[in-house]
Structures are given as structure tokens and as C-alpha cells.
Enzyme design. Structure first.
Site, PDB file in Angstrom:
ATOM      1  N   LYS A 176       9.315  14.077  71.924  1.00 14.17           N
ATOM      2  CA  LYS A 176       9.140  13.058  72.959  1.00 14.17           C
ATOM      3  C   LYS A 176      10.203  11.971  72.845  1.00 14.17           C
ATOM      4  CE  LYS A 176       6.645  13.021  75.744  1.00 14.17           C
ATOM      5  NZ  LYS A 176       6.866  13.640  77.075  1.00 14.17           N
ATOM      6  N   TYR A 218      13.574  15.115  74.426  1.00 15.00           N
ATOM      7  CA  TYR A 218      13.254  14.764  75.808  1.00 15.00           C
ATOM      8  C   TYR A 218      13.392  13.251  75.961  1.00 15.00           C
ATOM      9  CZ  TYR A 218      11.181  19.396  76.605  1.00 15.00           C
ATOM     10  OH  TYR A 218      10.989  20.746  76.754  1.00 15.00           O
ATOM     11  N   ILE A 273       4.319  13.664  85.885  1.00 16.25           N
ATOM     12  CA  ILE A 273       4.113  12.277  85.462  1.00 16.25           C
ATOM     13  C   ILE A 273       5.207  11.796  84.506  1.00 16.25           C
ATOM     14  CG2 ILE A 273       2.579  12.872  83.535  1.00 16.25           C
ATOM     15  CD1 ILE A 273       2.247   9.861  85.962  1.00 16.25           C
ATOM     16  N   ASP A 274       5.825  12.702  83.735  1.00 19.11           N
ATOM     17  CA  ASP A 274       6.931  12.310  82.854  1.00 19.11           C
ATOM     18  C   ASP A 274       8.091  11.719  83.645  1.00 19.11           C
ATOM     19  OD1 ASP A 274       6.162  12.693  80.249  1.00 19.11           O
ATOM     20  OD2 ASP A 274       6.714  14.802  80.203  1.00 19.11           O
ATOM     21  N   GLU A 333      15.768  17.733  78.989  1.00 22.12           N
ATOM     22  CA  GLU A 333      15.367  18.069  80.360  1.00 22.12           C
ATOM     23  C   GLU A 333      16.519  18.148  81.344  1.00 22.12           C
ATOM     24  OE1 GLU A 333      15.093  13.526  80.243  1.00 22.12           O
ATOM     25  OE2 GLU A 333      14.651  15.201  78.876  1.00 22.12           O
ATOM     26  N   HIS A 351      13.539  11.599  79.718  1.00 26.31           N
ATOM     27  CA  HIS A 351      12.892  11.206  80.979  1.00 26.31           C
ATOM     28  C   HIS A 351      13.176   9.726  81.284  1.00 26.31           C
ATOM     29  CE1 HIS A 351      10.827  15.049  81.089  1.00 26.31           C
ATOM     30  NE2 HIS A 351      10.368  14.843  79.875  1.00 26.31           N
ATOM     31  N   ARG A 354       3.149  17.884  68.550  1.00 27.63           N
ATOM     32  CA  ARG A 354       4.291  18.774  68.373  1.00 27.63           C
ATOM     33  C   ARG A 354       5.263  18.195  67.341  1.00 27.63           C
ATOM     34  NH1 ARG A 354       5.965  19.195  74.605  1.00 27.63           N
ATOM     35  NH2 ARG A 354       5.180  17.045  74.497  1.00 27.63           N
TER      36      ARG A 354
END
Length: 372
Positions: free
Chosen positions: A75, A94, A269-270, A118, A96, A15
Site C-alpha cells: 500500500k 501502489y 475507491i483507491d 498501478e 494511487h 499483505r
């Protein structure tokens, strides 16, 4: 503002943080957009597409990070990228952070202002920048789970829809939110016998009203969870606590009670995963076995369908990105409490309570961070 978009470097991440359409919107608003050469290729966007939108193509990530006022990614920044962040720079991506103390430490040390997709909210209590990727991951989960169930991949050798005279696969979806609902719809569409577990009675009523003829619902008590898990061929973990580490819903000891060759697909899982035996994998090596149970735990599932995911994410992030560029992060967050909820790190301080709780780090109120 100078907006920079580097190439994603996480393994098998195709991405890109900015679409040419988003770049055009930013340029038309008077901003300068710089994109690393080749950044969009994995999603099907050529450098010439960005140049046509008015963006400038830059050769290296180092140049992007050095020049940009705001970095827009997909990411979380990898270790090498985190070293390039600087005080006063805005990172919009993101993150996380709850299961990732090393990243958190590096972001705090950078002095940058980090806004996490997020944890941005909306008026209905939803997560508008997580929702598009949750939709993609949810729809992918039964697809990759069906692949994992194939005998050649270590699974039980069960066909999702069965055939006349042979029953369908039993699929258990833990969590009835965006991921779980989309996963259940697709699994049911593949002909599987699907049950969604959740703890919210209003949510279960909603699912039953809308999808009652498509899949079943059940309350996610510990007893119900393990009883249904024993019967399942596939279990999809779709539980989310915004910004926090995911709860562990099936323990290592309980794997022995599952059907041999059952498939666990951990979409959480993130955020650390919702099965005790979960560990992040990649698209290149997605599946591993523990006690005879197959685990699919790819941490960037939407990257497998990079073009769809990039466009969907860009549609959601673009208005917030433009607000940050047009007003600066302080004014944009002061004007929009939902964007302020995305603030996770500022000037060496953690500003998101759930992350602080998970990692044992003191937290500065985001409203105070606006004044810092």
C-alpha cells in the site's frame, strides 16, 4: 542493492510487499534483503521463511527505511512512513496519487524516486501489476456485495441466486475491464442476473463472444446507466482511468432513484471512487448507508484474502523488482518503457501526467527525469 520490506501499517492490511520466494530470487541475484520482523505473518509467512531464503530480519520500520536503497511495499506509504523516505531512495509500491494530494506533497518533499505498481504497463496496453489485485478485488466484489445485501447488514434482503419461484438478484457492473469481468463471472456463478456496462464497443464484443451465455452487456451511456441502476439490487463500480481519479457515475441525487437497501460496491475507491457518495472504509467497518443505499468502499479489498493476494502480487512484481535491483532504477526504466510508465515522482518532481492533471501540479516528462 539493499532491498527493504517493512510491515504494512494501513488498517487491516495483511499483505506484505515481498514473499519469501521473491526474497530468495533477490538474494540469489546478489542483493541483500532486509525484512521487518513479523511483516509476513498476516499472509501466513513466518520470519523463519524469510531467513531460510537468505533475508535478514530487522526489528523496526525505522531501521528498514534508514538502511534500504529500495523499499518494496504493497500500500501507499502512510504519513509516518513518508517522513522516513529520503533523497535517492527508490519506493516501489501502489501509490494511487490522483485523489491523495497530501501523499503527493510528502513524496515530492522526500526527494525519493517513487514507482507506482498501478501505472506500470505492458505491450498489450494492460496494467500487469494492477491486474492481479484487480482480479482478486473483482472476484471479491460480488461476495462482499452479497453480504451487504443481507437484511441484518442493512441491505434489501435479496439472495444472489434466488430460489425456485423467486428471481435472482440483479447485478449491474460498471466497467468491463479486469475487475468488471471477474466480478461479472463470479456474480453470474452465484446465480445472479448480471449486466456489464462499458463504453468500448470492441470490449463489449469480446465479452459477448466469450461470456454471452453467462452475463449481458450494455453501453454505458448516462441514460442506460441510470435505467439499469433503478432495477439493480447490487451495483459494482469497476471503472479505471490509469493513474487518474475515477469518474463519478452515480450522483447523490440519483440515489433516491435506486431500490431501498441496494448495495453499491466501489472497487474504484483507491482512485477516489466512482460513486459521488463513496468514501474509503476499512475491513473493520466496511459498510455505511446514505439515503437508504448501502455502500461498501473498502480501499484495500484484496487484503481480506492476504495470502492469495500477496502471492499473486509477488508473482507479478518480482521481475520488475529484480530489474530495478540489478540495473538501478535509471537503467531499468531506460531499458523498459513500460516500467518507465510507473515512474510517478522523482527528486521533487511529479512525472505522471494524469496525476498532475488531477492535482493541478506541473509535470516533468519521465524521459527527462531519467537525465535529471
Amino acid at each position: 542493492m539493499k532491498i527493504g520490506c517493512p510491515t504494512e501499517i494501513k488498517p487491516q492490511e495483511f499483505r506484505v510487499g515481498l514473499t519469501p520466494s521473491a526474497a530468495l530470487e533477490a538474494v540469489n541475484a546478489g542483493h541483500e534483503v532486509i525484512v521487518q520482523a513479523g511483516a509476513g505473518l498476516g499472509a501466513g509467512f513466518e520470519d523463519s521463511d524469510y531467513e531460510a531464503a537468505g533475508a535478514k530480519i530487522i526489528g523496526t520500520a525505522e531501521e528498514i527505511f534508514a538502511a534500504a536503497d529500495m523499499i518494496v511495499k504493497v500500500k501507499e506509504p502512510q504519513a509516518g512512513e513518508r517522513k522516513m523516505l529520503r533523497e535517492g531512495q527508490v519506493l516501489f509500491t501502489y501509490l494511487h496519487l490522483a485523489p491523495d494530494p497530501e501523499q503527493t506533497k510528502d513524496l515530492l518533499a522526500s526527494g525519493a524516486t517513487c514507482i507506482a505498481y498501478e501505472t506500470v504497463t505492458d505491450r498489450s496496453g494492460g496494467l500487469p501489476l494492477l491486474a492481479p489485485m484487480s482480479e482478486v478485488a473483482g472476484r471479491l466484489a460480488p461476495q462482499v456485495g452479497a453480504w451487504t445485501l443481507q437484511k441484518a447488514n442493512g441491505g434489501r434482503g435479496v439472495l444472489m441466486g434466488g430460489v425456485p419461484g423467486v428471481g435472482p438478484a440483479r447485478v449491474m457492473v460498471i466497467g468491463g475491464g479486469v475487475v468488471g469481468t471477474h466480478a461479472a463471472r463470479i456474480a453470474a456463478g452465484m446465480g445472479a442476473d448480471v449486466t456489464v456496462l462499458d463504453r468500448s464497443l470492441p470490449r463489449m464484443r469480446y465479452l459477448d463472444d466469450i461470456y454471452g451465455g453467462t452475463f449481458k452487456t450494455s453501453y454505458a451511456s448516462a441514460q442506460n446507466t441510470i435505467e439499469l441502476a433503478r432495477q439493480a439490487d447490487m451495483i459494482i463500480g469497476a471503472v479505471l482511468i490509469p493513474g487518474a481519479a475515477a469518474p463519478k457515475l452515480i450522483s447523490r441525487a440519483q440515489l433516491g432513484e435506486l431500490k431501498p437497501g441496494a448495495a453499491l460496491v466501489d472497487v474504484a475507491i483507491d482512485q477516489g471512487g466512482c460513486f459521488e457518495t463513496s468514501k474509503a472504509t476499512t475491513h473493520q467497518d466496511p459498510v455505511y448507508e446514505v439515503d437508504g443505499i448501502m455502500h461498501y468502499c473498502v480501499a484495500n479489498m484484496p487484503g481480506a484474502v492476504a495470502r492469495t493476494s500477496t502471492i499473486a502480487l509477488g508473482n507479478a512484481t518480482m521481475p520488475f523488482m529484480l530489474d530495478l535491483a540489478n540495473k538501478g532504477w535509471r537503467q531499468a526504466c531506460a531499458d523498459d518503457e513500460h516500467l518507465l510508465n510507473g515512474l510517478n515522482v522523482h527528486a521533487g518532481k511529479l512525472t505522471y501526467h494524469a496525476v498532475g492533471k488531477a492535482l493541478g501540479i506541473d509535470v516533468l516528462s519521465p524521459k527527462l527525469a531519467l537525465k535529471a
